[in-house]
Scaffold this active site. Structure first.
Site, PDB file in Angstrom:
ATOM      1  N   GLU A 191      56.620 -23.547 115.042  1.00  0.00           N
ATOM      2  CA  GLU A 191      57.427 -24.742 114.768  1.00  0.00           C
ATOM      3  C   GLU A 191      58.891 -24.503 115.115  1.00  0.00           C
ATOM      4  OE1 GLU A 191      55.689 -27.590 114.680  1.00  0.00           O
ATOM      5  OE2 GLU A 191      54.659 -26.882 112.891  1.00  0.00           O
ATOM      6  N   ASP A 243      59.615 -24.631 120.438  1.00  0.00           N
ATOM      7  CA  ASP A 243      59.466 -25.170 121.810  1.00  0.00           C
ATOM      8  C   ASP A 243      60.806 -25.333 122.519  1.00  0.00           C
ATOM      9  OD1 ASP A 243      60.099 -27.474 120.300  1.00  0.00           O
ATOM     10  OD2 ASP A 243      58.532 -28.737 121.211  1.00  0.00           O
ATOM     11  N   SER A 287      53.931 -40.890 118.938  1.00  0.00           N
ATOM     12  CA  SER A 287      54.752 -41.254 120.093  1.00  0.00           C
ATOM     13  C   SER A 287      54.301 -40.518 121.353  1.00  0.00           C
ATOM     14  CB  SER A 287      56.235 -41.019 119.806  1.00  0.00           C
ATOM     15  OG  SER A 287      56.455 -39.707 119.376  1.00  0.00           O
ATOM     16  N   ASP A 313      54.619 -31.614 122.061  1.00  0.00           N
ATOM     17  CA  ASP A 313      53.720 -32.707 121.692  1.00  0.00           C
ATOM     18  C   ASP A 313      53.004 -33.278 122.916  1.00  0.00           C
ATOM     19  OD1 ASP A 313      55.022 -32.171 119.346  1.00  0.00           O
ATOM     20  OD2 ASP A 313      56.234 -33.995 119.364  1.00  0.00           O
TER      21      ASP A 313
END
Ligand code: GLA
Length: 386
Positions: A35, A38, A132, A176
């Site tokens: 987490e 990225d 999204s 994502d």
């Protein structure tokens, strides 16, 4: 899934007066571990989930773009000639932002035809499951086919990220969209966010009798404001002060030096990222060598690091994690950007009901909004539906 196919087909036909040319879909994602790594060029290990966005598209003979969905009353219309981030707002910024971003990655927007699109999704919004990215990836694969762009999936992930960064205004990383585009059933995507090299690794949850339980705290979060951007800025400051391009270039052996150079807060932000990168690699190795039952402690350690060093948890997430562990989950952590959203609990199938009951009861006792708990499975990434 069949319901979504029917809704978008009917929605398209009634809104635009003709049958769609085709249907495409893309999943949400859950991050197993890694987490806030990225955008630091680090490692992540997410998987695509069995909740999807479906889009029905038709090409037009003019330059108009018309966007409609089952979650908004009004349709949005814009000419391809006016497609620019500053002209986009609200939910239509996701699909239209992707059309714009494709232009930044080689599509000649002066030559392509306009389109009509109708969107529906069963990825819960605001739960940290990338509703999204699911829209962006579905639209990206659809337009890649319809406009015959021939772009590779890694490029499409960057297209979705650019749409999110510029059209929506959230300074998010590449995880994502990569998970939504590269995911495969029963597997997670081990992604190096510097090189975008991806390895699809079987999870083996079924064989081990495990399931991944999502605990949506229903505390809403937005990454275009506040905490997410400030954490990103801290990481960039830490890298600058330590003389590296990104925190990816540090290992746990560098932390002693970092302690001397950085203020306490920046040090803890850096320590989270450095140790989290290590935990992702350890998780992948442990999974391969010992199977999923052995990764619980790494998930737990990730949560503590986010709670204490990165400070992105909230009381509801901590309660979800602690209660799930107490009721028999073998590992649990918050997932996604933080400040709300969901936790995950890797749980023996036989204990799903007990963990669900324990978490629900604990939230009631604390007077928190009732959480939403459900199991997700690792599913295939984006593609043409029909
Ligand atoms: C959000 C962002 C991702 C990633 C995570 C934190 O989900 O969209 O790019 O930074 O937060 O790991």
């Amino acid at each position: 899934m069949n319901d979504l196919i029917t809704t978008v087909t009917d929605g398209f036909t009634s809104r635009f007066g003709a049958a769609p040319a085709g249907l495409w879909s893309a999943p949400g994602r859950v991050n197993l571990i890694g987490e806030h790594t990225d955008y630091n060029d680090g490692f992540v290990f997410p998987f695509a989930i069995n909740r999807r966005t479906v889009v029905a598209f038709g090409l037009r003979s003019d330059r108009l773009l018309r966007v409609a969905s089952s979650f908004a009353e009004e349709s949005v219309e814009l000419s391809l000639d006016d497609l620019a981030p500053e002209n986009l707002a609200g939910w239509s910024a996701y699909p239209l932002g992707v059309a714009w971003a494709l232009g930044q990655f080689g599509a000649d927007l002066a030559l392509v035809p306009g389109f009509d699109v109708f969107i529906d999704s069963d990825v819960p919004i605001g739960a940290g499951l990338s509703s999204s990215a699911a829209i962006e990836s579905a639209v990206a694969v659809a337009l890649n086919d319809l406009w015959q762009l021939g772009l590779d999936r890694r490029v499409l992930a960057r297209v979705g990220q650019l749409a999110e960064n510029r059209a929506v205004g959230a300074p998010t990383g590449i995880m994502d969209q990569s998970a939504s585009l590269l995911g495969e059933a029963d597997s997670a995507v081990f992604l190096d966010c510097r090189t975008l090299e991806a390895e699809v690794i079987p999870l083996g949850f079924d064989a081990a009798g495990l399931e991944l339980l999502i605990i949506d705290t229903r505390v809403s979060h937005a990454h275009s404001t506040g905490g997410y951007a400030s954490r990103r800025a801290s990481c960039e400051r830490g890298a600058r002060m330590l003389g590296v391009t990104s925190l990816r270039d540090l290992t746990v052996d560098d932390l002693d030096r970092a302690l001397d150079v950085l203020d306490d807060e920046t040090f803890r932000r850096v320590r989270h990222v450095v140790t989290e990168n290590r935990r992702v690699q350890d998780t992948v190795r442990t999974l391969r060598e010992h199977g999923p039952t052995a990764i619980g402690a790494l998930l737990d350690a990730s949560h503590l690091s986010m709670r204490d060093d990165f400070e992105i948890s909230v009381p509801e997430l901590d309660l979800a994690v602690d209660t799930a562990r107490g009721a028999g989950a073998i590992g649990a952590r918050m997932t996604g950007g933080g400040f709300g959203g969901a936790a995950i609990a890797l749980t023996p199938s036989a204990l799903i009901a007990a963990v669900t009951a324990a978490v629900t009861a604990a939230f009631a006792v604390r007077g928190f909004t009732a959480p939403d708990l459900f199991v997700v499975r690792a599913a295939d990434g984006a593609g043409r539906q029909q």
